[in-house]
Design an enzyme around this catalytic site. Structure first.
Site, PDB file in Angstrom:
ATOM      1  N   PRO A  76      -1.188   4.860  -0.192  1.00 21.16           N
ATOM      2  CA  PRO A  76      -2.149   5.956  -0.060  1.00 21.16           C
ATOM      3  C   PRO A  76      -1.743   7.186  -0.883  1.00 21.16           C
ATOM      4  O   PRO A  76      -2.586   8.034  -1.183  1.00 21.16           O
ATOM      5  CB  PRO A  76      -2.123   6.295   1.434  1.00 21.16           C
ATOM      6  CG  PRO A  76      -1.507   5.117   2.111  1.00 21.16           C
ATOM      7  CD  PRO A  76      -0.596   4.484   1.107  1.00 21.16           C
ATOM      8  N   GLU A 103       4.793   1.940   8.164  1.00 20.84           N
ATOM      9  CA  GLU A 103       4.778   3.316   7.645  1.00 20.84           C
ATOM     10  C   GLU A 103       4.987   3.358   6.142  1.00 20.84           C
ATOM     11  O   GLU A 103       4.841   4.406   5.522  1.00 20.84           O
ATOM     12  CB  GLU A 103       5.845   4.167   8.332  1.00 20.84           C
ATOM     13  CG  GLU A 103       5.678   4.258   9.833  1.00 20.84           C
ATOM     14  CD  GLU A 103       4.241   4.496  10.263  1.00 20.84           C
ATOM     15  OE1 GLU A 103       3.679   5.527   9.857  1.00 20.84           O
ATOM     16  OE2 GLU A 103       3.679   3.645  10.975  1.00 20.84           O
ATOM     17  N   ARG A 141     -11.651  -9.837 -13.760  1.00 25.54           N
ATOM     18  CA  ARG A 141     -12.924  -9.696 -14.481  1.00 25.54           C
ATOM     19  C   ARG A 141     -12.729  -9.236 -15.916  1.00 25.54           C
ATOM     20  O   ARG A 141     -13.599  -9.455 -16.760  1.00 25.54           O
ATOM     21  CB  ARG A 141     -13.826  -8.686 -13.778  1.00 25.54           C
ATOM     22  CG  ARG A 141     -14.160  -9.028 -12.349  1.00 25.54           C
ATOM     23  CD  ARG A 141     -15.068  -7.969 -11.776  1.00 25.54           C
ATOM     24  NE  ARG A 141     -16.267  -7.831 -12.571  1.00 25.54           N
ATOM     25  CZ  ARG A 141     -17.331  -8.601 -12.437  1.00 25.54           C
ATOM     26  NH1 ARG A 141     -17.351  -9.547 -11.545  1.00 25.54           N
ATOM     27  NH2 ARG A 141     -18.365  -8.404 -13.223  1.00 25.54           N
ATOM     28  N   ASP A 156     -23.202  -5.233 -20.336  1.00 26.90           N
ATOM     29  CA  ASP A 156     -23.619  -4.252 -21.343  1.00 26.90           C
ATOM     30  C   ASP A 156     -24.267  -3.036 -20.700  1.00 26.90           C
ATOM     31  O   ASP A 156     -23.987  -1.907 -21.070  1.00 26.90           O
ATOM     32  CB  ASP A 156     -24.611  -4.874 -22.326  1.00 26.90           C
ATOM     33  CG  ASP A 156     -23.943  -5.946 -23.163  1.00 26.90           C
ATOM     34  OD1 ASP A 156     -22.699  -5.925 -23.255  1.00 26.90           O
ATOM     35  OD2 ASP A 156     -24.662  -6.802 -23.701  1.00 26.90           O
TER      36      ASP A 156
HETATM   37  C1  9D3 Z   1       0.089   4.953  10.006  1.00 28.79           C
HETATM   38  C2  9D3 Z   1       0.726   5.461   8.802  1.00 28.79           C
HETATM   39  N1  9D3 Z   1      -0.033   6.539   8.160  1.00 28.79           N
HETATM   40  C3  9D3 Z   1       0.454   7.829   8.639  1.00 28.79           C
HETATM   41  C4  9D3 Z   1      -0.475   8.950   8.326  1.00 28.79           C
HETATM   42  C5  9D3 Z   1       0.190   6.481   6.721  1.00 28.79           C
HETATM   43  C6  9D3 Z   1      -0.265   5.194   6.159  1.00 28.79           C
HETATM   44  C7  9D3 Z   1       0.644   4.256   5.726  1.00 28.79           C
HETATM   45  C8  9D3 Z   1       0.199   3.059   5.207  1.00 28.79           C
HETATM   46  C9  9D3 Z   1      -1.610   4.933   6.049  1.00 28.79           C
HETATM   47  C10 9D3 Z   1      -2.060   3.725   5.535  1.00 28.79           C
HETATM   48  C11 9D3 Z   1      -1.143   2.782   5.139  1.00 28.79           C
HETATM   49  C12 9D3 Z   1      -1.612   1.487   4.604  1.00 28.79           C
HETATM   50  N2  9D3 Z   1      -2.392   1.668   3.389  1.00 28.79           N
HETATM   51  C13 9D3 Z   1      -1.985   1.223   2.225  1.00 28.79           C
HETATM   52  O1  9D3 Z   1      -0.925   0.634   2.139  1.00 28.79           O
HETATM   53  C14 9D3 Z   1      -2.788   1.471   1.048  1.00 28.79           C
HETATM   54  C15 9D3 Z   1      -4.012   2.180   0.871  1.00 28.79           C
HETATM   55  C16 9D3 Z   1      -4.868   2.871   1.781  1.00 28.79           C
HETATM   56  O2  9D3 Z   1      -4.638   2.960   2.999  1.00 28.79           O
HETATM   57  N3  9D3 Z   1      -5.992   3.464   1.271  1.00 28.79           N
HETATM   58  C17 9D3 Z   1      -6.324   3.400  -0.038  1.00 28.79           C
HETATM   59  N4  9D3 Z   1      -5.556   2.777  -0.915  1.00 28.79           N
HETATM   60  C18 9D3 Z   1      -4.425   2.181  -0.454  1.00 28.79           C
HETATM   61  S1  9D3 Z   1      -3.344   1.373  -1.404  1.00 28.79           S
HETATM   62  C19 9D3 Z   1      -2.337   0.996  -0.155  1.00 28.79           C
END
Ligand code: 9D3
Length: 241
Positions: A76, A103, A141, A156
């Site tokens: 994230p 986490e 793709r 296109d």
């Molecule tokens: C419960 C943990 N969260 C605390 C605020 C942080 C968190 C850690 C891991 C939130 C989501 C995740 C899992 N998400 C991904 O690994 C992830 C992701 C996403 O959640 N949204 C958009 N792109 C991606 S790429 C990897």
């Protein structure tokens, strides 16, 4: 989690033709010890678990075909996935995508192994796998020879930075009700103009950010002006005094 999309449509075909190859690895297969432990409690104390560095290092070492193979962490906190990043990844002979859970991953993995972190958007997923699936689909793709003729023809009108025009087809219950008459006219030049105009108009309405990046030809500008002129008046627009 990867089985479904890899086995249908364009991606299935591209894999069959060996235009690209997807290998999914279970981190636990690279963990040592009786319990094959891949995660542990975070230093400093906190809720949840964090992926330990060693299984990630071992997995990457095992699957990497070259020291130049870039490694990405789906996270994230990452750089937003985009058409440009998709093209960058598609041009590599191999890429390694690490999917986090819990986490996240020990930050030293990021420091020592990861070229870049990638996010697919600002919504919370339960792990990196579905984000990786999105990235893999987009890469697939873009492989040379992945699109069939009709897919390339469609591309296109799509890859020129505009949204697609509306589509209509035969309907037993609806007949031709609600179908723009031009599509039934047989006038192919007029149909082509209408589709271009709809693409421009919808992009203007829905994604003005996309339109800002384009330099419209005089013909496109005329089509868009006519589209805007034909819209119902905006009730929020104040009357001229
Ligand atoms: C419960 C943990 N969260 C605390 C605020 C942080 C968190 C850690 C891991 C939130 C989501 C995740 C899992 N998400 C991904 O690994 C992830 C992701 C996403 O959640 N949204 C958009 N792109 C991606 S790429 C990897």
């Amino acid at each position: 989690m990867f089985a479904g999309f890899l086995e249908v449509g364009l991606i299935r075909r591209a894999r069959k033709k060996t235009l690209f190859e997807v290998r999914v690895h279970n981190l636990r297969d690279y963990a040592r010890g009786k319990h094959r432990q891949v995660d542990d409690r975070p230093f400093g104390g906190d809720e949840g678990m964090v992926f330990m560095p060693e299984p990630v290092f071992a997995a990457v070492e095992a699957v990497r075909e070259s020291p130049r193979t870039p490694v990405y962490l789906l996270s994230p906190q990452g750089r937003r996935f985009s058409p440009a990043l998709a093209a960058e990844l598609a041009a590599q002979p191999q890429v390694i995508l690490i999917c986090g859970r819990y986490e996240g991953v020990d930050e030293r993995v990021v420091q020592h192994l990861v070229q870049d972190e990638i996010s697919i958007g600002d919504y919370v997923l339960s792990g990196g796998e579905l984000a990786a699936a999105v990235v893999i689909d987009a890469i697939g793709r873009l492989q040379e020879g992945a699109l069939n003729d009709s897919e390339s023809a469609n591309q296109d009108s799509f890859e020129d930075g505009l949204l697609d025009c509306p589509h209509y087809t035969r309907s037993d219950s609806l007949g031709t009700d609600g179908v723009p008459p031009v599509l039934l006219s047989g006038d192919h030049a007029a149909i082509k103009r209408w589709r271009r105009q709809q693409s421009l108009g919808r992009t203007w309405l829905r994604r003005p950010d996309l339109l800002e990046r384009l330099e419209l030809s005089p013909e496109d500008q005329k089509l868009l002006s006519a589209f805007r002129a034909a819209l119902p008046p905006d009730p929020n627009k104040p009357e001229k005094p």
